[in-house]
Design an enzyme around this catalytic site. Structure first.
Site, mmCIF file in Angstrom:
data_model
loop_
_atom_site.group_PDB
_atom_site.id
_atom_site.type_symbol
_atom_site.label_atom_id
_atom_site.label_comp_id
_atom_site.label_asym_id
_atom_site.label_seq_id
_atom_site.Cartn_x
_atom_site.Cartn_y
_atom_site.Cartn_z
ATOM 1 N N ASN A 15 -10.054 -0.294 -1.417
ATOM 2 C CA ASN A 15 -8.604 -0.187 -1.231
ATOM 3 C C ASN A 15 -7.912 -0.769 -2.466
ATOM 4 O OD1 ASN A 15 -5.939 -0.498 -0.495
ATOM 5 N ND2 ASN A 15 -6.359 -1.438 1.494
ATOM 6 N N HIS A 27 -3.871 7.044 2.425
ATOM 7 C CA HIS A 27 -4.131 5.743 1.786
ATOM 8 C C HIS A 27 -5.524 5.270 2.188
ATOM 9 C CE1 HIS A 27 -3.986 1.632 0.623
ATOM 10 N NE2 HIS A 27 -3.867 1.178 1.854
ATOM 11 N N CYS A 71 0.811 -1.223 0.000
ATOM 12 C CA CYS A 71 0.000 0.000 0.000
ATOM 13 C C CYS A 71 0.843 1.270 0.000
ATOM 14 C CB CYS A 71 -0.946 -0.005 1.188
ATOM 15 S SG CYS A 71 -2.057 -1.402 1.137
HETATM 16 O O1 UT7 Z 1 -4.245 -1.380 3.123
HETATM 17 C C1 UT7 Z 1 -3.251 -2.125 3.731
HETATM 18 C C2 UT7 Z 1 -3.370 -2.238 5.162
HETATM 19 N N1 UT7 Z 1 -4.631 -2.785 5.547
HETATM 20 C C3 UT7 Z 1 -5.375 -2.151 6.438
HETATM 21 O O2 UT7 Z 1 -5.016 -1.095 6.864
HETATM 22 C C4 UT7 Z 1 -6.613 -2.857 6.922
HETATM 23 C C5 UT7 Z 1 -6.668 -2.802 8.406
HETATM 24 N N2 UT7 Z 1 -7.776 -3.558 8.970
HETATM 25 C C6 UT7 Z 1 -9.065 -3.163 8.836
HETATM 26 O O3 UT7 Z 1 -9.373 -2.211 8.159
HETATM 27 C C7 UT7 Z 1 -10.098 -3.905 9.617
HETATM 28 O O4 UT7 Z 1 -9.451 -4.741 10.548
HETATM 29 C C8 UT7 Z 1 -11.045 -4.766 8.730
HETATM 30 C C9 UT7 Z 1 -11.960 -3.867 7.911
HETATM 31 C C10 UT7 Z 1 -10.257 -5.668 7.828
HETATM 32 C C11 UT7 Z 1 -11.923 -5.637 9.627
HETATM 33 O O5 UT7 Z 1 -12.645 -4.798 10.537
HETATM 34 P P1 UT7 Z 1 -12.639 -5.110 12.098
HETATM 35 O O6 UT7 Z 1 -13.482 -4.071 12.712
HETATM 36 O O7 UT7 Z 1 -11.211 -5.193 12.545
HETATM 37 O O8 UT7 Z 1 -13.348 -6.514 12.156
HETATM 38 P P2 UT7 Z 1 -12.838 -7.865 12.832
HETATM 39 O O9 UT7 Z 1 -11.870 -8.556 11.957
HETATM 40 O O10 UT7 Z 1 -12.453 -7.589 14.244
HETATM 41 O O11 UT7 Z 1 -14.175 -8.707 12.875
HETATM 42 C C12 UT7 Z 1 -15.308 -8.297 13.681
HETATM 43 C C13 UT7 Z 1 -16.450 -9.226 13.394
HETATM 44 C C14 UT7 Z 1 -16.074 -10.709 13.510
HETATM 45 O O12 UT7 Z 1 -17.206 -11.403 14.001
HETATM 46 P P3 UT7 Z 1 -17.326 -11.791 15.559
HETATM 47 O O13 UT7 Z 1 -16.146 -12.670 15.853
HETATM 48 O O14 UT7 Z 1 -17.296 -10.494 16.308
HETATM 49 O O15 UT7 Z 1 -18.651 -12.484 15.632
HETATM 50 C C15 UT7 Z 1 -15.835 -11.133 12.096
HETATM 51 O O16 UT7 Z 1 -16.027 -12.507 11.872
HETATM 52 O O17 UT7 Z 1 -16.915 -9.060 12.050
HETATM 53 C C16 UT7 Z 1 -16.874 -10.317 11.349
HETATM 54 N N3 UT7 Z 1 -16.534 -10.039 9.964
HETATM 55 C C17 UT7 Z 1 -17.427 -9.774 9.021
HETATM 56 N N4 UT7 Z 1 -18.765 -9.692 9.048
HETATM 57 C C18 UT7 Z 1 -19.412 -9.366 7.915
HETATM 58 C C19 UT7 Z 1 -15.289 -9.999 9.417
HETATM 59 N N5 UT7 Z 1 -15.374 -9.675 8.109
HETATM 60 C C20 UT7 Z 1 -16.703 -9.532 7.848
HETATM 61 C C21 UT7 Z 1 -17.411 -9.197 6.678
HETATM 62 N N6 UT7 Z 1 -18.756 -9.131 6.752
HETATM 63 N N7 UT7 Z 1 -16.812 -8.947 5.506
#
Ligand code: UT7
Length: 334
Positions: free
Chosen positions: A284, A254, A114
């Site tokens: 992204n 970004h 990125c």
């Molecule tokens: O660009 C390069 C660098 N990358 C980044 O900067 C990305 C950094 N990370 C993020 O932006 C975020 O971590 C994400 C957008 C990838 C994920 O968001 P989050 O708020 O960190 O979600 P999480 O992984 O903690 O998941 C929360 C919940 C989980 O369910 P439970 O365990 O709370 O029941 C996941 O299973 O959301 C669930 N989940 C989803 N639900 C619906 C994870 N992905 C999805 C999805 N749709 N696509």
């Protein structure tokens, strides 16, 4: 001192739009989750068989050349920030130069995920500042759909395809790239990576069956590092150069997640109207996000505007660049 000014911008996103609702038809997700957690509403996908990263940037570079009134033969050097080049080798730069007829140019690809565009921009700047070259094209682009597992909701909802290109020329005044701070931490490779396909794990039946040629991300860990490091390095470039929030015209962060962008703007003391965003339309695009912001918002910029470009990504890699804009958007605007 010779400074490197950005004198033209080109961009490209594929025509095909994939909305959140469309994605929810084949992976367990929904529009509400994606929008509230990331800010993304839709992304572009290059779904034409046989078309690759270079094809997108042929459009972007040709637009840029037309705007500047020069030809491909005028280009000295073309650097491509990407992790989804057409091939492992030759470089996508070589392919683009061939396709556009840049017969006097040489070039190479640069892998910083990125941060690919800001790393490439800092690199291209050196060739102008030394006086060696007069016209350097810097590209940031990715075809993330080529390395996404559309059964993995943790990654496939985030990324999209697209990118852009800028032309660097010797500045005629005080405008141009003023400063940059770039950083990396290779221990971050454990949290955001594509493990197979390189020399560590060459392609095999097993690697394909285990879907190891796709992006893997531990989202929360990457998020925590991104929030802290992108914000810190953006504040650092301001304090290093005695820039106040009033001095900064726009932040171009970004586009990984709107919450990371907001944290960065807050740390810099910027009001939300100074933070440029287009994540809702493109998602992204990895190395493509910052040049796509420049392309989308070019009309807004005025000569002398202070832009801060900031990124964080796989590697980990991160950094900030301070650009003093070199022209009024309307002159070469889309
Ligand atoms: O660009 C390069 C660098 N990358 C980044 O900067 C990305 C950094 N990370 C993020 O932006 C975020 O971590 C994400 C957008 C990838 C994920 O968001 P989050 O708020 O960190 O979600 P999480 O992984 O903690 O998941 C929360 C919940 C989980 O369910 P439970 O365990 O709370 O029941 C996941 O299973 O959301 C669930 N989940 C989803 N639900 C619906 C994870 N992905 C999805 C999805 N749709 N696509």
């Amino acid at each position: 001192m010779i400074r490197a000014a950005i004198t033209a911008v080109g961009g490209y996103v594929p025509d095909f739009v994939m909305t959140n609702d469309e994605l929810a038809k084949f992976v367990d997700t929904n529009d509400e989750w994606i929008t509230s957690r990331t800010g993304i509403k839709e992304r572009r996908i290059l779904n034409i068989p046989g078309k690759a990263t270079s094809d997108m940037m042929v459009f972007a570079v040709e637009e840029l050349l037309k705007k500047r009134g020069i030809t491909a033969l005028d280009i000295d050097l073309l650097i491509v920030g990407t992790i989804t080049g057409d091939y492992i080798f030759p470089s996508t730069s070589n392919v683009i130069c061939d396709k556009i007829g840049a017969k006097n140019a040489w070039g190479y690809d640069l892998s910083a995920a990125c941060s690919g565009f800001i790393y490439a921009l800092a690199t291209g700047t050196q060739f102008i500042e030394t006086g060696r070259y007069k016209k350097v094209i810097v590209i940031g682009v990715d075809k993330m759909s080529a390395i996404l597992n559309y059964e993995d909701r943790a990654t496939c909802v985030i990324f999209g395809d697209g990118g852009g290109a800028v032309l660097l020329e010797p500045s005629e005044d005080e405008t141009g790239i003023q400063d940059f701070i770039l950083k990396s931490d290779g221990s971050g490779r454990n949290y955001l990576y594509q493990v197979a396909g390189g020399s560590f794990m060459p392609p095999s039946k097993e690697s394909v069956e285990k879907k190891l040629h796709y992006v893997h991300q531990e989202g929360q860990t990457v998020f925590k590092h991104a929030v802290v490091n992108m914000a810190e390095v953006s504040a650092e470039i301001m304090s290093k150069n005695n820039l106040t929030a009033d001095d900064v015209t726009y932040l171009l962060p970004h586009q990984a997640n709107k919450r990371i962008c907001e944290a960065t703007a807050n740390r810099m003391g910027l009001s939300s109207d100074k933070m440029l965003m287009n994540i809702e339309r493109y998602g992204n695009t990895t190395a493509g996000t910052i040049p796509l912001l420049l392309w989308d918002y070019e009309k807004l910029f005025k000569k002398g505007d202070n832009l801060i470009l900031s990124a964080f990504g796989g590697g980990f890699t991160w950094g900030s660049i301070w650009v003093k804009w070199a022209y009024d958007g309307s002159k070469t605007g889309k």
